[in-house]
Design an enzyme around this catalytic site. Sequence first.
Site, PDB file in Angstrom:
ATOM      1  N   MET A 213      57.437  48.798  87.971  1.00  0.00           N
ATOM      2  CA  MET A 213      58.859  49.164  87.864  1.00  0.00           C
ATOM      3  C   MET A 213      59.035  50.388  86.969  1.00  0.00           C
ATOM      4  O   MET A 213      60.153  50.703  86.550  1.00  0.00           O
ATOM      5  CB  MET A 213      59.668  47.984  87.324  1.00  0.00           C
ATOM      6  CG  MET A 213      59.604  46.770  88.256  1.00  0.00           C
ATOM      7  SD  MET A 213      60.980  45.643  88.065  1.00  0.00           S
ATOM      8  CE  MET A 213      60.823  45.181  86.349  1.00  0.00           C
ATOM      9  N   GLY A 214      57.938  51.058  86.667  1.00  0.00           N
ATOM     10  CA  GLY A 214      58.029  52.322  85.930  1.00  0.00           C
ATOM     11  C   GLY A 214      58.177  52.155  84.427  1.00  0.00           C
ATOM     12  O   GLY A 214      57.971  51.088  83.868  1.00  0.00           O
TER      13      GLY A 214
ATOM     14  N   HIS B 175      50.288  49.759  82.163  1.00  0.00           N
ATOM     15  CA  HIS B 175      50.356  50.308  83.520  1.00  0.00           C
ATOM     16  C   HIS B 175      49.165  51.241  83.789  1.00  0.00           C
ATOM     17  O   HIS B 175      48.552  51.200  84.851  1.00  0.00           O
ATOM     18  CB  HIS B 175      51.638  51.134  83.704  1.00  0.00           C
ATOM     19  CG  HIS B 175      52.921  50.353  83.595  1.00  0.00           C
ATOM     20  ND1 HIS B 175      53.814  50.538  82.573  1.00  0.00           N
ATOM     21  CD2 HIS B 175      53.450  49.397  84.393  1.00  0.00           C
ATOM     22  CE1 HIS B 175      54.848  49.737  82.757  1.00  0.00           C
ATOM     23  NE2 HIS B 175      54.661  49.032  83.840  1.00  0.00           N
TER      24      HIS B 175
ATOM     25  N   GLN C 250      64.737  40.949  92.286  1.00  0.00           N
ATOM     26  CA  GLN C 250      64.066  40.078  91.327  1.00  0.00           C
ATOM     27  C   GLN C 250      64.835  39.955  90.004  1.00  0.00           C
ATOM     28  O   GLN C 250      64.360  39.310  89.076  1.00  0.00           O
ATOM     29  CB  GLN C 250      62.627  40.533  91.078  1.00  0.00           C
ATOM     30  CG  GLN C 250      62.479  41.825  90.285  1.00  0.00           C
ATOM     31  CD  GLN C 250      61.045  42.306  90.278  1.00  0.00           C
ATOM     32  OE1 GLN C 250      60.478  42.690  91.300  1.00  0.00           O
ATOM     33  NE2 GLN C 250      60.418  42.285  89.102  1.00  0.00           N
TER      34      GLN C 250
ATOM     35  N   LYS D 234      49.348  40.011  81.989  1.00  0.00           N
ATOM     36  CA  LYS D 234      50.543  39.843  81.149  1.00  0.00           C
ATOM     37  C   LYS D 234      51.576  38.979  81.865  1.00  0.00           C
ATOM     38  O   LYS D 234      52.232  38.140  81.258  1.00  0.00           O
ATOM     39  CB  LYS D 234      51.103  41.237  80.840  1.00  0.00           C
ATOM     40  CG  LYS D 234      52.548  41.289  80.445  1.00  0.00           C
ATOM     41  CD  LYS D 234      52.678  41.287  78.962  1.00  0.00           C
ATOM     42  CE  LYS D 234      54.088  41.323  78.445  1.00  0.00           C
ATOM     43  NZ  LYS D 234      55.127  41.741  79.330  1.00  0.00           N
ATOM     44  N   ASP D 235      51.738  39.220  83.169  1.00  0.00           N
ATOM     45  CA  ASP D 235      52.663  38.423  83.972  1.00  0.00           C
ATOM     46  C   ASP D 235      51.845  37.364  84.709  1.00  0.00           C
ATOM     47  O   ASP D 235      51.582  37.463  85.913  1.00  0.00           O
ATOM     48  CB  ASP D 235      53.423  39.332  84.940  1.00  0.00           C
ATOM     49  CG  ASP D 235      54.274  40.344  84.192  1.00  0.00           C
ATOM     50  OD1 ASP D 235      55.385  40.011  83.799  1.00  0.00           O
ATOM     51  OD2 ASP D 235      53.788  41.475  83.969  1.00  0.00           O
TER      52      ASP D 235
ATOM     53  N   SER E 295      57.574  47.420  78.998  1.00  0.00           N
ATOM     54  CA  SER E 295      58.637  48.427  79.065  1.00  0.00           C
ATOM     55  C   SER E 295      59.846  47.962  78.264  1.00  0.00           C
ATOM     56  O   SER E 295      60.620  48.769  77.758  1.00  0.00           O
ATOM     57  CB  SER E 295      59.043  48.668  80.524  1.00  0.00           C
ATOM     58  OG  SER E 295      57.912  49.018  81.283  1.00  0.00           O
TER      59      SER E 295
HETATM   60  P1  AMP Z   1      56.183  46.160  85.403  1.00  0.00           P
HETATM   61  O1  AMP Z   1      56.432  47.613  85.553  1.00  0.00           O
HETATM   62  O2  AMP Z   1      56.606  45.619  84.068  1.00  0.00           O
HETATM   63  O3  AMP Z   1      56.692  45.353  86.576  1.00  0.00           O
HETATM   64  O4  AMP Z   1      54.616  45.971  85.411  1.00  0.00           O
HETATM   65  C1  AMP Z   1      53.835  46.498  86.438  1.00  0.00           C
HETATM   66  C2  AMP Z   1      52.446  45.906  86.345  1.00  0.00           C
HETATM   67  O5  AMP Z   1      51.888  46.203  85.074  1.00  0.00           O
HETATM   68  C3  AMP Z   1      52.462  44.371  86.473  1.00  0.00           C
HETATM   69  O6  AMP Z   1      51.353  43.951  87.257  1.00  0.00           O
HETATM   70  C4  AMP Z   1      52.311  43.927  85.054  1.00  0.00           C
HETATM   71  O7  AMP Z   1      51.705  42.659  84.905  1.00  0.00           O
HETATM   72  C5  AMP Z   1      51.435  45.014  84.482  1.00  0.00           C
HETATM   73  N1  AMP Z   1      51.562  45.075  83.027  1.00  0.00           N
HETATM   74  C6  AMP Z   1      52.726  45.117  82.306  1.00  0.00           C
HETATM   75  N2  AMP Z   1      52.464  45.104  80.994  1.00  0.00           N
HETATM   76  C7  AMP Z   1      51.116  45.028  80.871  1.00  0.00           C
HETATM   77  C8  AMP Z   1      50.219  44.976  79.767  1.00  0.00           C
HETATM   78  N3  AMP Z   1      50.646  44.985  78.503  1.00  0.00           N
HETATM   79  N4  AMP Z   1      48.893  44.912  80.021  1.00  0.00           N
HETATM   80  C9  AMP Z   1      48.428  44.898  81.296  1.00  0.00           C
HETATM   81  N5  AMP Z   1      49.213  44.946  82.382  1.00  0.00           N
HETATM   82  C10 AMP Z   1      50.552  45.011  82.176  1.00  0.00           C
END
Ligand code: AMP
Length: 287
Positions: free
Chosen positions: A30-31, A37, A61, A149-150, A186
């Site tokens: 989601m940037g 990331h 979501q 993380k997720d 983020s």
């Molecule tokens: P998001 O942009 O928050 O939806 O995250 C995009 C991807 O990055 C998802 O697969 C998250 O699980 C991963 N991600 C977010 N934060 C972390 C982190 N601290 N370490 C590793 N992967 C992450």
Amino acid sequence: MIVVKRIEELKQLIWEAKQVGARIGLVPTMGYFHAGHLSLMHRAKAENDRVVVSLFVNPTQFGPQEDLLSYPRDLERDRALAESVGVDWLFVPEVAEMYPAGYQTFVEVTELTKGLCGARRPGHFRGVATVVLKLFNIVAPDQAYFGEKDAQQLRVIKRMAVDLNLNVKVNGCPIVREADGLALSSRNIYLTPEQRQAALILSRLLNEAGRLIEAGERDAQSLRRRLVQTLATEPLATLDYLEIIASDTLQPLTRLQGEILIALAVKLGATRLIDNRVYQLAPGGEC
Ligand code: AMP
């Protein structure tokens, strides 16, 4: 790196790459990129010939009371960061490109989404599974990369890929943390300096759990009680959930054995942060 806004354009670029045998890696995001990331992008780059990063703040979501509108965005910065890693295509569709008028199809992973974030954010994983399946269909990646993380999200996507016979290998990547232990997110940008300090309680709880398990704690309820007591020492933090569960099924445990997951969500003011850790115990319960 090419910034692609249209689905058909991306499909064409991927079709051409596949004609010459390129393996495609996908990193859905989601940037508002951070080192978490970027770690996913680096891994995708190392394991594939072409890397697609999608940047889409997916409205399906987010709940009605959640931070869809205020979610942090900075396309120029993200563009430069993705380019610096060697990403080939940054896919940045508009909402109407992904969900045109008349859209009405959704994916549900029923059991894994019942607890944790699924219970607190109704419809969240339906939106996640739907957008990820759409991205898988658009990109047809050989491999896709998600952060541990997720943790629940990763399990939901892996389950969907198995259940729907998707031809994609879903990879989990380790949590990237700040030097002081805070998992990168983020949403950390929302924290005041005091809340940022208080947010260390999440990783501290996971470390404390590790120490207690190593010292022989095997009762999930008493472990949970201890952790909740520690959380109460941080006045700026309020508990959303703290679950001690089987890492694969996400089902609650009474005795700790096998591969266990401790997953927590904590609120600091209006900001909700999640963190988790997997602990490996022998099937009988020994460390
Ligand atoms: P998001 O942009 O928050 O939806 O995250 C995009 C991807 O990055 C998802 O697969 C998250 O699980 C991963 N991600 C977010 N934060 C972390 C982190 N601290 N370490 C590793 N992967 C992450």
